[in-house]
Design a protein around this motif. Structure first.
Motif, short mmCIF file in Angstrom:
data_model
loop_
_atom_site.label_atom_id
_atom_site.label_comp_id
_atom_site.label_asym_id
_atom_site.label_seq_id
_atom_site.Cartn_x
_atom_site.Cartn_y
_atom_site.Cartn_z
N GLU A 109 10.56 -30.80 1.93
CA GLU A 109 11.62 -31.05 0.94
C GLU A 109 12.85 -31.66 1.61
O GLU A 109 13.49 -32.57 1.08
CB GLU A 109 12.01 -29.75 0.24
CG GLU A 109 10.98 -29.20 -0.71
CD GLU A 109 11.43 -27.90 -1.34
OE1 GLU A 109 12.51 -27.38 -0.93
OE2 GLU A 109 10.72 -27.38 -2.21
N ALA A 110 13.19 -31.13 2.79
CA ALA A 110 14.42 -31.54 3.45
C ALA A 110 14.34 -32.93 4.07
O ALA A 110 15.29 -33.71 3.99
CB ALA A 110 14.79 -30.52 4.53
N LEU A 111 13.19 -33.27 4.67
CA LEU A 111 13.11 -34.50 5.46
C LEU A 111 12.10 -35.52 4.96
O LEU A 111 12.28 -36.72 5.15
CB LEU A 111 12.78 -34.16 6.92
CG LEU A 111 13.79 -33.30 7.68
CD1 LEU A 111 13.26 -32.99 9.08
CD2 LEU A 111 15.15 -33.97 7.76
N PHE A 112 11.02 -35.05 4.33
CA PHE A 112 9.92 -35.96 4.00
C PHE A 112 9.41 -35.76 2.58
O PHE A 112 8.20 -35.58 2.35
CB PHE A 112 8.77 -35.74 5.00
CG PHE A 112 9.20 -35.70 6.44
CD1 PHE A 112 9.65 -36.84 7.09
CD2 PHE A 112 9.16 -34.50 7.15
CE1 PHE A 112 10.04 -36.80 8.43
CE2 PHE A 112 9.54 -34.45 8.49
CZ PHE A 112 9.99 -35.60 9.13
N PRO A 113 10.29 -35.79 1.58
CA PRO A 113 9.86 -35.47 0.22
C PRO A 113 8.85 -36.45 -0.37
O PRO A 113 8.11 -36.10 -1.29
CB PRO A 113 11.18 -35.50 -0.58
CG PRO A 113 12.10 -36.36 0.23
CD PRO A 113 11.73 -36.10 1.66
N ASP A 114 8.80 -37.67 0.18
CA ASP A 114 7.88 -38.68 -0.37
C ASP A 114 6.57 -38.73 0.41
O ASP A 114 5.74 -39.63 0.16
CB ASP A 114 8.55 -40.05 -0.36
CG ASP A 114 8.97 -40.51 1.04
OD1 ASP A 114 9.10 -39.64 1.94
OD2 ASP A 114 9.19 -41.72 1.24
N PHE A 115 6.33 -37.81 1.32
CA PHE A 115 5.11 -37.85 2.13
C PHE A 115 3.91 -37.39 1.32
O PHE A 115 3.96 -36.36 0.63
CB PHE A 115 5.27 -36.97 3.38
CG PHE A 115 4.04 -36.98 4.25
CD1 PHE A 115 3.68 -38.13 4.95
CD2 PHE A 115 3.23 -35.86 4.35
CE1 PHE A 115 2.55 -38.16 5.75
CE2 PHE A 115 2.10 -35.87 5.14
CZ PHE A 115 1.75 -37.02 5.84
N ASP A 116 2.83 -38.13 1.43
CA ASP A 116 1.60 -37.82 0.71
C ASP A 116 0.71 -36.93 1.60
O ASP A 116 -0.15 -37.41 2.33
CB ASP A 116 0.86 -39.10 0.33
CG ASP A 116 -0.40 -38.82 -0.47
OD1 ASP A 116 -0.53 -37.70 -1.01
OD2 ASP A 116 -1.26 -39.72 -0.55
N GLY A 117 0.98 -35.64 1.55
CA GLY A 117 0.25 -34.68 2.38
C GLY A 117 1.08 -33.42 2.53
O GLY A 117 2.12 -33.27 1.90
N ALA A 118 0.60 -32.50 3.35
CA ALA A 118 1.30 -31.23 3.56
C ALA A 118 1.97 -31.23 4.93
O ALA A 118 1.48 -31.83 5.88
CB ALA A 118 0.32 -30.06 3.45
N ILE A 119 3.10 -30.54 5.01
CA ILE A 119 3.83 -30.42 6.26
C ILE A 119 4.26 -28.97 6.43
O ILE A 119 4.80 -28.36 5.51
CB ILE A 119 5.08 -31.33 6.30
CG1 ILE A 119 4.68 -32.80 6.08
CG2 ILE A 119 5.82 -31.18 7.63
CD1 ILE A 119 5.86 -33.75 6.02
N LYS A 120 4.02 -28.41 7.62
CA LYS A 120 4.37 -27.03 7.87
C LYS A 120 5.21 -26.90 9.13
O LYS A 120 4.86 -27.45 10.18
CB LYS A 120 3.11 -26.17 8.03
CG LYS A 120 3.42 -24.69 8.22
CD LYS A 120 2.21 -23.88 8.62
CE LYS A 120 2.62 -22.43 8.82
NZ LYS A 120 3.64 -22.28 9.90
N SER A 121 6.31 -26.15 9.04
CA SER A 121 7.10 -25.85 10.24
C SER A 121 6.29 -24.96 11.17
O SER A 121 5.48 -24.13 10.72
CB SER A 121 8.40 -25.14 9.85
OG SER A 121 9.25 -26.01 9.15
#
Length: 303
Positions: free
Chosen positions: A254-266
């Motif tokens: 949400e903070a850095l890559f809201p348009d990314f097509d996929g999942a991102i986990k800290s």
């Protein structure tokens, strides 16, 4: 006589922060790590040099045995102060390394860039513990604190499930090799997080929700057992939502890559170091356009 020790780096895939409160965490050792080379010296001192992965020296100093036994601090030299603290705690666990020696010449060599946050401190502590034949988990607790999952990665060449039970580490080596690793990448966020500070901030947040530990454990269990990319992605997203609620922080996507097509986990300390990316397409161009040039495939980083 020269002695060489080596420890693996680490990435914490599930259970960040809540591993401190007994959650079962999935941690993966990395192909990159750090070695420690020890030779005999003289004059009751340690001549110490630390090399970054590019061969440059990032720490070069002399430490007197008396600095170690007295736990001397050095104004304007936090690296030396921290190293002396680790060596002081090591001396508390095995006094012979000072009492029965004339001195040492020590070199450390990282095989990952120091700023990546893959375990510069944990690999050092585990190497020192191996050298002095002391308990690495005790040394970590006495010097820094923390859960100890990074020590488990330093010592194991496969994925581990890590849990603290009555403040004692329970480590289970597992075979974690999902068929969809070609869809998993790790992206460096261009800033290193301080683990001690991150843990302190976590402690200052509201108490862990009563059922959060069991939820994280369920997610970890689902992640290590799934054979489907979609299910893996679903569990990763569930983990992010839950940790965002616990920490009161915005999720990294949400903070850095809201348009990314996929999942991102800290991973590990939120807000820095690496994130894990699940993508059906190679995401190197996407992250490069955003200014994030360190994008590493699963097979190139995980042991």
């Amino acid at each position: 006589m020269k002695k060489t020790f080596y420890s693996n780096g680490k990435l914490l895939i599930t259970g960040e922060y809540v591993v401190l409160d007994g959650a079962v965490a999935l941690a993966l050792p990395t192909k990159m790590g750090q070695n420690l080379i020890v030779e005999n010296g003289s004059d009751k001192k340690i001549i110490w040099k630390s090399y970054d992965s590019d061969g440059s020296i990032w720490f070069d100093d002399t430490i007197l045995f008396s600095d170690i036994t007295s736990k001397k601090s050095f104004e304007n030299n936090t690296v030396k102060t921290t190293l002396v603290e680790i060596l002081h705690e090591s001396h508390q666990l095995n006094s012979s390394f000072i009492n029965d020696s004339d001195g040492y010449v020590v070199a450390t060599n990282l095989t990952f860039p120091k700023f990546w946050g893959l375990g510069t401190s944990s690999t050092l502590i585990n190497n020192i513990a191996s050298w002095l034949q002391i308990d690495a988990y005790k040394l970590l607790q006495n010097a820094f604190g923390g859960s100890g999952y990074d020590i488990a990665c330093a010592q194991n060449d496969s994925a581990v499930l890590y849990q603290l039970v009555n403040e004692k580490p329970i480590i289970k080596a597992i075979n974690f090799n999902p068929t969809f690793t070609d869809n998993i990448y790790f992206v460096y966020l261009n800033k290193k997080q301080n683990s001690k500070t991150a843990i302190a901030n976590y402690r200052n947040k509201k108490d862990v929700f009563a059922n959060s530990i069991s939820k994280i454990n369920e997610i970890t269990d689902a992640i290590i057992n799934t054979t489907e990319l979609n299910e893996f992605t679903k569990q990763i997203e569930k983990h992010e939502i839950l940790m965002g609620e616990i920490l009161g922080m915005q999720k990294v996507k949400e903070a850095l890559f809201p348009d990314f097509d996929g999942a991102i986990k800290s991973l590990g300390a939120w807000g820095g170091d690496f994130v894990m990316v699940i993508s059906k397409n190679n995401p190197v161009a996407y992250f490069g356009d955003k200014g994030y040039d360190v994008v590493i495939s699963y097979s190139n980083i995980i042991l």
